[in-house]
Design an enzyme around this catalytic site. Structure first.
Site, short mmCIF file in Angstrom:
data_model
loop_
_atom_site.label_atom_id
_atom_site.label_comp_id
_atom_site.label_asym_id
_atom_site.label_seq_id
_atom_site.Cartn_x
_atom_site.Cartn_y
_atom_site.Cartn_z
N GLY A 256 -5.28 9.95 4.46
CA GLY A 256 -5.25 11.05 3.51
C GLY A 256 -4.13 10.81 2.51
O GLY A 256 -3.01 10.47 2.90
N ASP B 266 -0.75 4.52 -2.46
CA ASP B 266 0.02 5.65 -1.95
C ASP B 266 1.46 5.23 -1.63
O ASP B 266 2.41 5.98 -1.87
CB ASP B 266 -0.64 6.22 -0.70
#
Length: 327
Positions: free
Chosen positions: A48, A257
């Site tokens: 995520g 990320d």
């Protein structure tokens, strides 16, 4: 500076296809694709975008605030994040749905085909950023990452209303946004993050040219894989920062990320843009060497060595003092 990151919290199912997707696609049949790729490896990992970014920030000692929706199976994941320095007080836990699932297949050229199941993320629009800020303290910056689109829009509007600087990072959700939504997420952002493909898609979705977008954001950061990153700002020369190379690529998932975590840490420490981007690139290279988005380990000495080898000893010396507290 306290950093808050909103966005998806997910479980990743990562598979490897020992071939090339391009060799399986027939140009004349692209409108009727029906393919099955036989993968030879499966890894189930935590993921995520918001969780990944806060994980990296936590390892760097920033104690970031994670804001997102998770499922009734979140307890073990919650313990993991807290152990690694993440404040999960902003996580909404569903009473009925499971945590989102990201299913991704990577080929030998590191191209990826992925599917995302929202699960508990469907409840993210219930999250009130203002209420969280009142309880946990107003953050100095909110990154609005890929999430249920209504949640992204709500968080953006709330942050602007509270005069909290926004980093816009719509990434995978660009394909779902209409023009007014895409414009609302971008307009007024201090930072805008995209990769090269998303940069083109963002212009198509917003109907704005690069010049138009730079009139509406502070700095636009585009990650370019092995070619590093570029930072564009209206009226200033484009800044290009080379990537930190590695010959041990295990999995490209999550490298972007990790870059964001390193870059935002640099901003929290009030570093110049180029210095923050260098740390981001070093963190991305570290993440590339592990399968899974939160499996990499950080050693200050390793990061300093990577930065010194790529950008020179002076760049490494400038970064080294702050990294002393890295995990």
């Amino acid at each position: 500076m306290r950093l808050a990151v909103t966005g998806s919290i997910a479980t990743d199912h990562l598979m490897v296809f020992p071939g090339r997707f391009a060799e399986q696609l027939i140009e004349e049949q692209l409108e009727r694709v029906s393919l099955s790729f036989l993968a030879d490896r499966l890894e189930v990992r935590r993921g995520g975008v918001a969780a990944n970014i806060t994980f990296g920030l936590g390892l760097l000692g920033l104690h970031p605030l994670l804001i997102g929706a998770a499922g009734l199976d979140f307890a073990e994941y919650d313990d993991w994040l807290r152990t690694n320095g993440v404040d999960t007080a902003g996580v909404h836990v569903s009473e009925t749905l499971h945590t989102a699932r990201f299913v991704c297949t990577t080929d030998t050229d590191h191209n990826q085909i992925a599917t995302f199941y929202a699960g508990a993320m469907a409840e993210a629009p219930r999250i009130d950023l203002a209420a969280i800020a009142a309880r946990a303290g107003t953050p100095g910056l909110v990154l609005v990452g890929a999430d249920e689109p209504r949640a992204m829009l709500r968080h953006t509007a709330t942050a602007h209303r509270l005069r909290i600087p926004v980093a816009a990072d719509p990434s995978q959700q660009l394909a779902r946004l209409d023009r007014p939504q895409a414009r609302q997420l971008v307009e007024g952002a201090r930072w805008l993050f995209t990769n090269e493909y998303e940069a083109a898609l963002l212009q198509e979705r917003t109907g704005w040219s690069e010049h138009d977008l730079l009139d509406r954001v502070g700095t636009w950061i585009t990650t370019r894989g092995a070619d590093g990153v570029s930072l564009a700002r209206r009226g200033e020369p484009r800044l290009t920062v080379p990537a930190v190379s590695t010959d041990k690529i295990a999995d490209p998932t999550g490298a972007g990320d990790a870059f964001r975590a390193g870059f935002l840490a640099g901003q929290a420490w009030q570093w110049p843009h180029e210095q923050a981007a260098r740390l981001g690139c070093a963190l991305a290279a570290t993440a590339l060497e592990s399968v899974g988005t939160q499996e990499y380990k950080l050693l200050a000495s390793d990061l300093v060595t990577r930065i010194g080898q790529t950008y020179g000893h002076q760049a490494a010396r400038a970064i080294e003092p702050r990294l002393a507290g890295a995990a």
